[in-house]
Write a protein that holds these residues in place. Structure first.
Motif, PDB file in Angstrom:
ATOM      1  N   PHE A   5       1.125  -2.512  15.706  1.00  0.00           N
ATOM      2  CA  PHE A   5       1.341  -1.201  16.293  1.00  0.00           C
ATOM      3  C   PHE A   5       0.041  -0.461  16.617  1.00  0.00           C
ATOM      4  O   PHE A   5       0.081   0.656  17.137  1.00  0.00           O
ATOM      5  N   GLY A   6      -1.098  -1.043  16.268  1.00  0.00           N
ATOM      6  CA  GLY A   6      -2.373  -0.366  16.484  1.00  0.00           C
ATOM      7  C   GLY A   6      -2.460   0.931  15.695  1.00  0.00           C
ATOM      8  O   GLY A   6      -2.998   1.926  16.160  1.00  0.00           O
ATOM      9  N   ALA A   7      -1.919   0.912  14.502  1.00  0.00           N
ATOM     10  CA  ALA A   7      -1.797   2.123  13.682  1.00  0.00           C
ATOM     11  C   ALA A   7      -3.069   2.441  12.910  1.00  0.00           C
ATOM     12  O   ALA A   7      -3.856   1.554  12.589  1.00  0.00           O
ATOM     13  N   THR A   8      -3.228   3.711  12.620  1.00  0.00           N
ATOM     14  CA  THR A   8      -4.263   4.175  11.710  1.00  0.00           C
ATOM     15  C   THR A   8      -3.620   4.324  10.338  1.00  0.00           C
ATOM     16  O   THR A   8      -2.535   4.882  10.220  1.00  0.00           O
ATOM     17  N   ILE A   9      -4.285   3.819   9.314  1.00  0.00           N
ATOM     18  CA  ILE A   9      -3.797   3.988   7.945  1.00  0.00           C
ATOM     19  C   ILE A   9      -4.448   5.233   7.373  1.00  0.00           C
ATOM     20  O   ILE A   9      -5.669   5.380   7.416  1.00  0.00           O
ATOM     21  N   HIS A  10      -3.623   6.112   6.847  1.00  0.00           N
ATOM     22  CA  HIS A  10      -4.100   7.336   6.211  1.00  0.00           C
ATOM     23  C   HIS A  10      -3.883   7.183   4.714  1.00  0.00           C
ATOM     24  O   HIS A  10      -2.742   7.211   4.253  1.00  0.00           O
ATOM     25  N   LEU A  11      -4.959   6.987   3.968  1.00  0.00           N
ATOM     26  CA  LEU A  11      -4.850   6.915   2.514  1.00  0.00           C
ATOM     27  C   LEU A  11      -4.901   8.337   1.976  1.00  0.00           C
ATOM     28  O   LEU A  11      -5.804   9.106   2.308  1.00  0.00           O
ATOM     29  N   LEU A  12      -3.934   8.677   1.153  1.00  0.00           N
ATOM     30  CA  LEU A  12      -3.790  10.032   0.646  1.00  0.00           C
ATOM     31  C   LEU A  12      -3.787  10.030  -0.864  1.00  0.00           C
ATOM     32  O   LEU A  12      -3.108   9.224  -1.501  1.00  0.00           O
ATOM     33  N   PHE A  33     -10.285   0.490  -2.571  1.00  0.00           N
ATOM     34  CA  PHE A  33      -8.949  -0.045  -2.295  1.00  0.00           C
ATOM     35  C   PHE A  33      -8.881  -0.603  -0.875  1.00  0.00           C
ATOM     36  O   PHE A  33      -8.394  -1.707  -0.659  1.00  0.00           O
ATOM     37  N   ALA A  34      -9.393   0.151   0.084  1.00  0.00           N
ATOM     38  CA  ALA A  34      -9.372  -0.296   1.477  1.00  0.00           C
ATOM     39  C   ALA A  34     -10.182  -1.581   1.650  1.00  0.00           C
ATOM     40  O   ALA A  34      -9.752  -2.505   2.344  1.00  0.00           O
ATOM     41  N   GLY A  35     -11.326  -1.651   0.997  1.00  0.00           N
ATOM     42  CA  GLY A  35     -12.155  -2.846   1.080  1.00  0.00           C
ATOM     43  C   GLY A  35     -11.504  -4.059   0.454  1.00  0.00           C
ATOM     44  O   GLY A  35     -11.512  -5.151   1.029  1.00  0.00           O
ATOM     45  N   GLN A  36     -10.918  -3.892  -0.724  1.00  0.00           N
ATOM     46  CA  GLN A  36     -10.254  -5.005  -1.417  1.00  0.00           C
ATOM     47  C   GLN A  36      -9.068  -5.542  -0.626  1.00  0.00           C
ATOM     48  O   GLN A  36      -8.739  -6.720  -0.717  1.00  0.00           O
ATOM     49  N   ASN A  37      -8.430  -4.670   0.138  1.00  0.00           N
ATOM     50  CA  ASN A  37      -7.248  -5.068   0.905  1.00  0.00           C
ATOM     51  C   ASN A  37      -7.546  -5.285   2.382  1.00  0.00           C
ATOM     52  O   ASN A  37      -6.634  -5.422   3.186  1.00  0.00           O
ATOM     53  N   GLN A  38      -8.826  -5.316   2.715  1.00  0.00           N
ATOM     54  CA  GLN A  38      -9.290  -5.581   4.076  1.00  0.00           C
ATOM     55  C   GLN A  38      -8.601  -4.685   5.105  1.00  0.00           C
ATOM     56  O   GLN A  38      -8.202  -5.124   6.175  1.00  0.00           O
ATOM     57  N   LEU A  39      -8.454  -3.411   4.758  1.00  0.00           N
ATOM     58  CA  LEU A  39      -7.842  -2.449   5.672  1.00  0.00           C
ATOM     59  C   LEU A  39      -8.870  -1.994   6.696  1.00  0.00           C
ATOM     60  O   LEU A  39     -10.034  -1.799   6.374  1.00  0.00           O
ATOM     61  N   GLN A  40      -8.427  -1.836   7.903  1.00  0.00           N
ATOM     62  CA  GLN A  40      -9.287  -1.353   8.970  1.00  0.00           C
ATOM     63  C   GLN A  40      -8.647  -0.125   9.597  1.00  0.00           C
ATOM     64  O   GLN A  40      -7.455   0.114   9.451  1.00  0.00           O
ATOM     65  N   HIS A  95      11.299  10.746   7.836  1.00  0.00           N
ATOM     66  CA  HIS A  95      10.510   9.595   8.248  1.00  0.00           C
ATOM     67  C   HIS A  95      10.861   8.424   7.335  1.00  0.00           C
ATOM     68  O   HIS A  95      11.287   8.620   6.199  1.00  0.00           O
ATOM     69  N   PRO A  96      10.640   7.207   7.792  1.00  0.00           N
ATOM     70  CA  PRO A  96      10.860   6.062   6.914  1.00  0.00           C
ATOM     71  C   PRO A  96       9.923   6.111   5.712  1.00  0.00           C
ATOM     72  O   PRO A  96       8.777   6.537   5.823  1.00  0.00           O
ATOM     73  N   VAL A  97      10.425   5.678   4.554  1.00  0.00           N
ATOM     74  CA  VAL A  97       9.630   5.618   3.331  1.00  0.00           C
ATOM     75  C   VAL A  97       9.642   4.157   2.866  1.00  0.00           C
ATOM     76  O   VAL A  97      10.694   3.595   2.613  1.00  0.00           O
ATOM     77  N   LEU A  98       8.460   3.570   2.783  1.00  0.00           N
ATOM     78  CA  LEU A  98       8.297   2.178   2.365  1.00  0.00           C
ATOM     79  C   LEU A  98       7.567   2.177   1.031  1.00  0.00           C
ATOM     80  O   LEU A  98       6.508   2.797   0.910  1.00  0.00           O
ATOM     81  N   THR A  99       8.125   1.510   0.028  1.00  0.00           N
ATOM     82  CA  THR A  99       7.421   1.369  -1.239  1.00  0.00           C
ATOM     83  C   THR A  99       7.003  -0.081  -1.409  1.00  0.00           C
ATOM     84  O   THR A  99       7.676  -0.994  -0.945  1.00  0.00           O
ATOM     85  N   PHE A 100       5.866  -0.280  -2.054  1.00  0.00           N
ATOM     86  CA  PHE A 100       5.367  -1.624  -2.289  1.00  0.00           C
ATOM     87  C   PHE A 100       4.633  -1.665  -3.617  1.00  0.00           C
ATOM     88  O   PHE A 100       4.120  -0.661  -4.089  1.00  0.00           O
ATOM     89  N   LYS A 101       4.620  -2.829  -4.231  1.00  0.00           N
ATOM     90  CA  LYS A 101       3.967  -3.039  -5.513  1.00  0.00           C
ATOM     91  C   LYS A 101       2.459  -3.148  -5.320  1.00  0.00           C
ATOM     92  O   LYS A 101       1.995  -3.850  -4.430  1.00  0.00           O
ATOM     93  N   VAL A 102       1.688  -2.434  -6.168  1.00  0.00           N
ATOM     94  CA  VAL A 102       0.228  -2.558  -6.136  1.00  0.00           C
ATOM     95  C   VAL A 102      -0.256  -3.228  -7.390  1.00  0.00           C
ATOM     96  O   VAL A 102       0.391  -3.250  -8.390  1.00  0.00           O
TER      97      VAL A 102
END
Length: 102
Positions: A5-12, A33-40, A95-102
């Motif tokens: 989707f070419g999305a921007t991730i907003h870490l809050l 966290f962003a580095g460990q998960n290779q987020l761009q 809005h959709p709410v997605l939960t995931f295990k960290v």
């Protein structure tokens, strides 16, 4: 999903009166966290509120978010679905709410 989707991730991170950390500490943790998960294409946000749920809802409204994703530690997943955060989000956000295990 981000690439599709070419999305921007907003870490809050929500700062509450009972869980204070400095902006510098929180930003460093988010960058790690962003580095460990290779987020761009990531933006970092720190938002103060009385309660975490309130902060998520207000940030979502203020920033015009399209989706909310919550990372939850495995031992806290049951608690997430029993009270506060999921109930506040599911009942008050459109809005959709997605939960995931960290």
């Amino acid at each position: 999903m981000q690439q599709a989707f070419g999305a921007t991730i907003h870490l809050l991170r929500i700062i509450t009166p009972g869980d204070f950390k400095t902006t510098r500490q929180l930003k460093a943790a988010m960058q790690e966290f962003a580095g460990q998960n290779q987020l761009q294409n990531v933006e970092y946000h720190i938002y103060a509120a009385k309660e975490v749920e309130e902060g998520i809802l207000h940030f979502t409204e203020d920033a015009g978010m399209d989706m909310i994703s919550l990372g939850v530690e495995p031992e806290r997943i049951a608690g997430l679905f029993r009270k506060e955060i999921s109930a506040a989000l599911v009942n008050h956000v459109y809005h959709p709410v997605l939960t995931f295990k960290v």
